[in-house]
Design a protein around this motif. Structure first.
Motif, PDB file in Angstrom:
ATOM      1  N   TRP A 165     -28.779  16.196  -2.216  1.00 32.16           N
ATOM      2  CA  TRP A 165     -29.804  15.287  -2.742  1.00 32.16           C
ATOM      3  C   TRP A 165     -31.116  15.422  -1.971  1.00 32.16           C
ATOM      4  O   TRP A 165     -32.203  15.331  -2.544  1.00 32.16           O
ATOM      5  CB  TRP A 165     -29.319  13.831  -2.711  1.00 32.16           C
ATOM      6  CG  TRP A 165     -29.114  13.260  -1.337  1.00 32.16           C
ATOM      7  CD1 TRP A 165     -27.964  13.241  -0.610  1.00 32.16           C
ATOM      8  CD2 TRP A 165     -30.105  12.621  -0.518  1.00 32.16           C
ATOM      9  NE1 TRP A 165     -28.158  12.651   0.617  1.00 32.16           N
ATOM     10  CE2 TRP A 165     -29.473  12.257   0.692  1.00 32.16           C
ATOM     11  CE3 TRP A 165     -31.455  12.324  -0.690  1.00 32.16           C
ATOM     12  CZ2 TRP A 165     -30.139  11.607   1.726  1.00 32.16           C
ATOM     13  CZ3 TRP A 165     -32.121  11.679   0.340  1.00 32.16           C
ATOM     14  CH2 TRP A 165     -31.474  11.317   1.536  1.00 32.16           C
ATOM     15  N   LYS A 168     -32.788  18.769  -2.935  1.00 31.55           N
ATOM     16  CA  LYS A 168     -33.441  18.684  -4.238  1.00 31.55           C
ATOM     17  C   LYS A 168     -34.765  17.939  -4.132  1.00 31.55           C
ATOM     18  O   LYS A 168     -35.769  18.316  -4.749  1.00 31.55           O
ATOM     19  CB  LYS A 168     -32.519  17.990  -5.233  1.00 31.55           C
ATOM     20  CG  LYS A 168     -33.021  18.093  -6.670  1.00 31.55           C
ATOM     21  CD  LYS A 168     -31.902  17.893  -7.656  1.00 31.55           C
ATOM     22  CE  LYS A 168     -32.373  18.240  -9.063  1.00 31.55           C
ATOM     23  NZ  LYS A 168     -31.288  18.158 -10.057  1.00 31.55           N
ATOM     24  N   LYS A 169     -34.769  16.890  -3.318  1.00 31.53           N
ATOM     25  CA  LYS A 169     -36.000  16.133  -3.096  1.00 31.53           C
ATOM     26  C   LYS A 169     -37.077  17.017  -2.487  1.00 31.53           C
ATOM     27  O   LYS A 169     -38.239  17.016  -2.920  1.00 31.53           O
ATOM     28  CB  LYS A 169     -35.693  14.947  -2.180  1.00 31.53           C
ATOM     29  CG  LYS A 169     -36.902  14.131  -1.751  1.00 31.53           C
ATOM     30  CD  LYS A 169     -36.473  13.036  -0.782  1.00 31.53           C
ATOM     31  CE  LYS A 169     -37.671  12.298  -0.217  1.00 31.53           C
ATOM     32  NZ  LYS A 169     -37.253  11.263   0.781  1.00 31.53           N
ATOM     33  N   LYS A 170     -36.701  17.811  -1.471  1.00 36.79           N
ATOM     34  CA  LYS A 170     -37.666  18.697  -0.817  1.00 36.79           C
ATOM     35  C   LYS A 170     -38.079  19.846  -1.737  1.00 36.79           C
ATOM     36  O   LYS A 170     -39.217  20.331  -1.675  1.00 36.79           O
ATOM     37  CB  LYS A 170     -37.075  19.255   0.482  1.00 36.79           C
ATOM     38  CG  LYS A 170     -36.917  18.202   1.577  1.00 36.79           C
ATOM     39  CD  LYS A 170     -38.264  17.669   2.011  1.00 36.79           C
ATOM     40  CE  LYS A 170     -38.154  16.692   3.156  1.00 36.79           C
ATOM     41  NZ  LYS A 170     -39.468  16.158   3.575  1.00 36.79           N
ATOM     42  N   GLY A 171     -37.145  20.309  -2.588  1.00 44.39           N
ATOM     43  CA  GLY A 171     -37.457  21.379  -3.519  1.00 44.39           C
ATOM     44  C   GLY A 171     -38.550  20.974  -4.486  1.00 44.39           C
ATOM     45  O   GLY A 171     -39.436  21.772  -4.822  1.00 44.39           O
ATOM     46  N   LYS A 172     -38.521  19.724  -4.910  1.00 49.41           N
ATOM     47  CA  LYS A 172     -39.554  19.229  -5.825  1.00 49.41           C
ATOM     48  C   LYS A 172     -40.902  19.100  -5.116  1.00 49.41           C
ATOM     49  O   LYS A 172     -41.937  19.004  -5.761  1.00 49.41           O
ATOM     50  CB  LYS A 172     -39.121  17.880  -6.396  1.00 49.41           C
ATOM     51  CG  LYS A 172     -37.940  17.975  -7.355  1.00 49.41           C
ATOM     52  CD  LYS A 172     -37.511  16.604  -7.871  1.00 49.41           C
ATOM     53  CE  LYS A 172     -36.350  16.717  -8.849  1.00 49.41           C
ATOM     54  NZ  LYS A 172     -35.886  15.394  -9.336  1.00 49.41           N
ATOM     55  N   GLN A 173     -40.863  19.092  -3.764  1.00 54.17           N
ATOM     56  CA  GLN A 173     -42.097  18.993  -2.990  1.00 54.17           C
ATOM     57  C   GLN A 173     -42.633  20.363  -2.597  1.00 54.17           C
ATOM     58  O   GLN A 173     -43.618  20.461  -1.865  1.00 54.17           O
ATOM     59  CB  GLN A 173     -41.859  18.143  -1.728  1.00 54.17           C
ATOM     60  CG  GLN A 173     -41.500  16.691  -2.039  1.00 54.17           C
ATOM     61  CD  GLN A 173     -41.118  15.910  -0.790  1.00 54.17           C
ATOM     62  OE1 GLN A 173     -41.125  16.437   0.326  1.00 54.17           O
ATOM     63  NE2 GLN A 173     -40.797  14.640  -0.962  1.00 54.17           N
ATOM     64  N   GLU A 232     -32.395  27.124  -4.090  1.00 58.53           N
ATOM     65  CA  GLU A 232     -32.222  27.564  -5.477  1.00 58.53           C
ATOM     66  C   GLU A 232     -30.880  27.123  -6.052  1.00 58.53           C
ATOM     67  O   GLU A 232     -30.709  27.007  -7.266  1.00 58.53           O
ATOM     68  CB  GLU A 232     -32.360  29.099  -5.579  1.00 58.53           C
ATOM     69  CG  GLU A 232     -31.257  29.892  -4.900  1.00 58.53           C
ATOM     70  CD  GLU A 232     -31.419  30.000  -3.388  1.00 58.53           C
ATOM     71  OE1 GLU A 232     -30.510  30.520  -2.735  1.00 58.53           O
ATOM     72  OE2 GLU A 232     -32.466  29.547  -2.888  1.00 58.53           O
ATOM     73  N   LEU A 235     -31.622  23.260  -7.242  1.00 56.32           N
ATOM     74  CA  LEU A 235     -32.702  22.935  -8.173  1.00 56.32           C
ATOM     75  C   LEU A 235     -32.251  22.974  -9.627  1.00 56.32           C
ATOM     76  O   LEU A 235     -32.743  22.228 -10.470  1.00 56.32           O
ATOM     77  CB  LEU A 235     -33.883  23.891  -7.975  1.00 56.32           C
ATOM     78  CG  LEU A 235     -34.730  23.625  -6.724  1.00 56.32           C
ATOM     79  CD1 LEU A 235     -35.858  24.642  -6.626  1.00 56.32           C
ATOM     80  CD2 LEU A 235     -35.301  22.211  -6.744  1.00 56.32           C
ATOM     81  N   ASP A 239     -29.005  16.011 -11.814  1.00 56.22           N
ATOM     82  CA  ASP A 239     -29.572  15.072 -10.854  1.00 56.22           C
ATOM     83  C   ASP A 239     -28.508  14.614  -9.866  1.00 56.22           C
ATOM     84  O   ASP A 239     -27.399  14.235 -10.247  1.00 56.22           O
ATOM     85  CB  ASP A 239     -30.154  13.850 -11.564  1.00 56.22           C
ATOM     86  CG  ASP A 239     -31.451  14.190 -12.285  1.00 56.22           C
ATOM     87  OD1 ASP A 239     -32.048  15.223 -11.944  1.00 56.22           O
ATOM     88  OD2 ASP A 239     -31.839  13.421 -13.185  1.00 56.22           O
TER      89      ASP A 239
END
Length: 251
Positions: A165, A168-173, A232, A235, A239
């Motif tokens: 989780w 994924k949060k950092k990937g969106k950043q 990867e 991502l 969710d």
């Protein structure tokens, strides 16, 4: 010959105070050397006043990688005075601080014989190891393995261990194939690296005796290293909700 072991400190809560007094119990932002050596001493079955054995553990080279910083939690805690000290026991408030949802990778390096002894003790501890407080046991995947590489290479070659989780949060950043992580270590380990900051830290244990705990200073420095993020893989996943009780499923 020297070996390195990697340990994973993760869980809902952790606490590592090196400057706590009386009713206020602070926590540092990452594990202290004294906390980790105390945990290892517990695994080995050392008593609090066995200073010679503790001195041998203090020779271990030490580093911490910040994989998931976590947040600061303040606990409103009520305690009661000791009946043997006061005639009429009274309650009082203590403020206790914790790190929540944090994850750290601790690397320790030493001579083969000492490292082999530690590995056996970690896998079959004499006393229960915990992350700063007795109510905070280490995770089931606490021991990540051993390596013939030095501390920095071991940390560089271990992929990012953050929770899915969090990744994924950092990937969106904008985090890509690699991520830069901070490493805090004994300064002598980092003498050939680009040091961003350095400070004295009083966290080398001399004795854990309840009659008077004593600690010595060491020079600690910080660098940044790049490791594979594995971003990867998460991502494209569904969710991922953060659920602190997920590790209990199927238990």
């Amino acid at each position: 010959m020297m070996k390195t072991i990697l340990l994973k400190f993760s869980g809902p809560l952790q606490s590592y105070g090196t400057s706590s007094h009386f009713q206020t119990r602070y926590t540092d932002n990452y594990p202290s050397k004294s906390a980790v050596l105390g945990l290892l001493a517990a695994c080995l079955g050392y008593r609090r006043d066995e200073e010679e054995k503790l001195r041998e553990l203090s020779t271990l080279k030490f580093a911490v990688r910040i994989d998931q910083q976590g947040g600061l939690l303040k606990d409103y805690h009520i305690a009661i005075t000791d009946k043997e000290i006061v005639e009429i026991p009274q309650t009082y408030v203590t403020n206790r601080y914790y790190l929540e949802d944090a994850l750290f990778i601790v690397a320790l390096s030493g001579m083969d014989e000492l490292i082999d002894t530690l590995i056996k003790a970690i896998k079959s501890p004499y006393f229960q190891p915990f992350m700063g407080r007795r109510s905070l046991p280490v995770p089931v995947d606490f021991f990540l393995g051993e390596s013939a590489e030095d501390i920095l290479d071991s940390l560089r070659n271990l992929p990012w261990q953050a929770a899915p989780w969090y990744k994924k949060k950092k990937g969106k950043q904008g985090v890509g194939e690699k991520i830069s992580l901070e490493v805090y270590a004994d300064e002598e380990i980092l003498k050939d690296e680009k040091i961003s900051k350095s400070k004295l830290r009083r966290d080398i244990p001399i004795t854990f005796s309840p009659k008077g705990r004593q600690f010595a200073f060491r020079q600690e420095a910080c660098i940044s290293i790049e490791v594979l993020s594995g971003i990867e893989k998460v991502l494209g996943a569904e969710d991922i909700e953060h659920d602190v009780f997920s590790t209990l499923e199927g238990a």
